[in-house]
Design an enzyme around this catalytic site. Structure first.
Site, mmCIF file in Angstrom:
data_model
loop_
_atom_site.group_PDB
_atom_site.id
_atom_site.type_symbol
_atom_site.label_atom_id
_atom_site.label_comp_id
_atom_site.label_asym_id
_atom_site.label_seq_id
_atom_site.Cartn_x
_atom_site.Cartn_y
_atom_site.Cartn_z
ATOM 1 N N ASN A 8 -7.265 -2.300 14.414
ATOM 2 C CA ASN A 8 -8.686 -2.554 14.133
ATOM 3 C C ASN A 8 -8.868 -3.786 13.246
ATOM 4 O OD1 ASN A 8 -7.759 -1.639 11.693
ATOM 5 N ND2 ASN A 8 -9.266 -0.011 11.443
ATOM 6 N N HIS A 33 -7.183 -4.343 10.390
ATOM 7 C CA HIS A 33 -6.943 -4.161 8.955
ATOM 8 C C HIS A 33 -5.686 -4.893 8.520
ATOM 9 C CE1 HIS A 33 -4.639 -0.074 9.578
ATOM 10 N NE2 HIS A 33 -3.756 -1.008 9.317
ATOM 11 N N GLU A 79 -9.639 -1.654 5.308
ATOM 12 C CA GLU A 79 -10.276 -1.299 6.569
ATOM 13 C C GLU A 79 -11.530 -2.164 6.808
ATOM 14 O OE1 GLU A 79 -8.619 0.395 8.556
ATOM 15 O OE2 GLU A 79 -8.264 2.473 7.988
ATOM 16 N N ASP A 102 0.816 -1.215 0.000
ATOM 17 C CA ASP A 102 0.000 0.000 0.000
ATOM 18 C C ASP A 102 0.846 1.261 0.000
ATOM 19 O OD1 ASP A 102 0.974 -0.429 2.556
ATOM 20 O OD2 ASP A 102 -0.969 -0.678 3.507
HETATM 21 C C1 GLP Z 1 -0.185 0.404 8.475
HETATM 22 C C2 GLP Z 1 -0.001 -0.463 7.242
HETATM 23 C C3 GLP Z 1 -0.273 -1.913 7.560
HETATM 24 C C4 GLP Z 1 0.468 -2.330 8.825
HETATM 25 C C5 GLP Z 1 0.047 -1.488 9.985
HETATM 26 C C6 GLP Z 1 0.710 -1.877 11.294
HETATM 27 O O1 GLP Z 1 -1.504 0.718 8.713
HETATM 28 N N1 GLP Z 1 -0.832 -0.058 6.168
HETATM 29 O O2 GLP Z 1 0.139 -2.702 6.447
HETATM 30 O O3 GLP Z 1 0.216 -3.677 9.083
HETATM 31 O O4 GLP Z 1 0.389 -0.145 9.646
HETATM 32 O O5 GLP Z 1 1.779 -1.065 11.587
HETATM 33 P P1 GLP Z 1 2.777 -1.283 12.815
HETATM 34 O O6 GLP Z 1 3.657 -2.422 12.393
HETATM 35 O O7 GLP Z 1 3.547 0.001 12.900
HETATM 36 O O8 GLP Z 1 1.976 -1.587 13.998
#
Ligand code: GLP
Length: 235
Positions: A132, A134, A139, A66
């Site tokens: 949440n 995702h 989402e 993404d």
């Molecule tokens: C973002 C990304 C996700 C990732 C999430 C968790 O929202 N789009 O792909 O899994 O962050 O991030 P973190 O590893 O910093 O908790």
């Protein structure tokens, strides 16, 4: 839950070692031509380990999950910048694709990204998890049939992710993301969930039911998922 292999580890260092071992195994068996990559703080020790390792990715094509809409690759909050900083500047890959969040036509960019994904089917997809539930930027409520698309981030995601932005910067409210079906198309999925703040979302997955309310539960419909966590679950 025979489709999920759960690896309990004591810390992020051990998680990084496990991922390294799995990737090495796939490379040795000639089963890793296309690798799906993720961003987020969870991935930092993983990529650090790869950089320090003997792993050779010279024949590997990568796809990122993404990207924020409106952020150029030079913007330090873009996922393109993250990948450059933590991995691509330090390890050589054959070629790497990241959705272009500054494309003139975002719909066309998504369609082209999805088409390219079909041309280079993912062998392994690395995944983090949002608080949440995702995955990538899919989402709650996103269809499990979704392909790469433009999405609007929820208040919950904006709240969590805005901590990475400086106070004078505004976090983009939209992003381009691989869809849930794009992720599920990967032959093998490795999901990493660390820390108490991920417990709720991980529990939803481990309950074994599939519900669009928690996108991560789509993984229950996949045949080869490894979950690496420090949360100490037994299944
Ligand atoms: C973002 C990304 C996700 C990732 C999430 C968790 O929202 N789009 O792909 O899994 O962050 O991030 P973190 O590893 O910093 O908790």
């Amino acid at each position: 839950m025979e489709n999920i292999t759960l690896l309990n580890v004591k810390d992020q260092e051990q998680a990084a070692q496990q991922v390294c071992k799995m990737i090495q195994g796939q490379l040795d068996e000639g089963k890793l031509d296309v690798l799906g990559l993720a961003t987020g703080s969870t991935m930092i020790p993983i990529y650090k380990k790869w950089v320090e390792s003997e792993l050779s990715f010279e024949k590997v094509t990568t796809f990122n999950l993404d990207e924020y809409v409106g952020l150029h690759a030079e913007n330090k909050n873009s996922y393109a910048y993250f990948m450059q900083e933590h991995l691509f500047s330090k390890k050589k890959f054959k070629r790497s694709f990241i959705p272009n969040g500054v494309a003139n036509n975002l719909e066309e960019e998504c369609a082209a990204y999805e088409k390219r994904l079909r041309e280079y089917p993912l062998d392994v997809q690395l995944l983090g998890i949002g608080e949440n539930g995702h995955i990538a930027f899919n989402e709650p409520g996103t269809s499990f049939d979704s392909v790469t698309h433009l999405t609007t981030l929820t208040e919950s995601t904006l709240g969590v992710n805005s901590t990475f932005f400086d106070p004078d910067e505004t976090i983009p409210r939209t992003a381009l993301t691989m869809g849930i079906s794009s992720v599920l198309a990967a032959k093998k999925i490795i999901l990493i969930a660390f820390g108490e703040r991920k417990r709720f979302a991980l529990e939803k997955l481990l309950e074994g039911k599939e519900t669009v309310e928690y996108p991560v539960t789509a993984l229950n419909g996949h045949g080869d998922v490894t979950v690496i966590t420090d949360l100490g679950y037994l299944i």
